[in-house]
Design a protein around this motif. Sequence first.
Motif: not given
Length: 414
Positions: A338, A342, A349
């Motif tokens: 994760d 990101k 995003k």
Amino acid sequence: MDSYKHFIYDYLLTIGTNEAVAKYLNMLGLAIGLFIIIFLIDFIIRKVLIGVFSQFASRSKTNFDDLLVKNKVPRNIAHIIPLLIAIEFVPSVFYDFPSFETVMERGLKVYAIVLTLWIVRSILNTFKDYFKTLPNLKDKPIDSYIQVFMIFAWVVGLFSAIALITRTPFVHFITGLGAASAIIILIFKDTILGFVASIQVSINDMVRIGDWITFQKYGADGDVIEINLATVKVQNFDKTITTIPTYALISDSFQNWRGMTNSEGRRIKRALYIKQSGVKYLTEQDVEDLKSIQLITSYLDTRQADINAYNESNQVNKELLLNGRNLTNLGVFRKYIDAYLKHHSAINKDMMIMARQLAPTTQGIPLEIYAFSSDKRWENYEYIMSDIFDHLIAALPYFDLEVFELPSGGHYIQ
């Protein structure tokens, strides 16, 4: 009354012009004059009417009048008076040519039918847009209702135009059409199906030229290059051409990728299958070792503090790792994925980013990556996705995890 009809004609005769030529020039001059007058009247009325509607719409509280302007209702209504003037003065322009007069009158009447359809369509679209703004009607199939009315209007308009051109009374035309409908349907079945499908495809905006569609039944996967009454041509990515019947677009299921193309990213949805025997609880030392991975350092600090506080407050016996709350290597790896996504420069995003665990299978535990690449071009998209999974596969050993192997060597990735 007759003076202006032959004004140019009389003048040409006085200067010695041939009588037949004078009649043609007289007709031409009157036609040009009428056209200029109609054009000016149409321009003035259109500007005045649109201006009045726009001012009224800007002052009113409801948005219905704004939608009338948006859907060009005032613009279409403005054409009515110039049309009536044209119908009134055409007999005078073609006074010496009855055959021309008949053709022009029929043409203007057909145009009147088309103009009526334009006005009806504009008004129906206005109601459609307005109803969609009402909370009680947002979830209702307003488009379907409007389409039914519009199709009925077009059918009536088409039949009226044909009856007018053929000089057949409308009632007799419809009656004769009904008697011959069985033969017409039998002979022109494919054409009728294609025609109906074309209307539905156009009204529902299902396919446009340039759309990327996937139609598995016909082996089509590429860009639409042509849409006509009978067929839709798709240029596949291997440059072959697949021809699809137009009516198949409304009778069968296909995939249109326009939504993805118009969106801000292209979806990445793929899973790593993790070997179940490698999943374990993390000891204090394991957690300390993993803190050297910068993307999850702060997460591990915060999470470890919370877990230790919980275990201490509940006097958990941590001589056995199973007791109390613990971190697992799979859970930490999921958090790493994760964080990695990101921070990846090619991932959008503003769209969903998720690493989730699916139900275990005989091939291991699926750990699915769900995200969207900013670059939607196929080649770049595949490169981005490969780059992400290259990294994640190489990162697995740092978490004491393995990709499931069949039977003992090959990586298994969905």
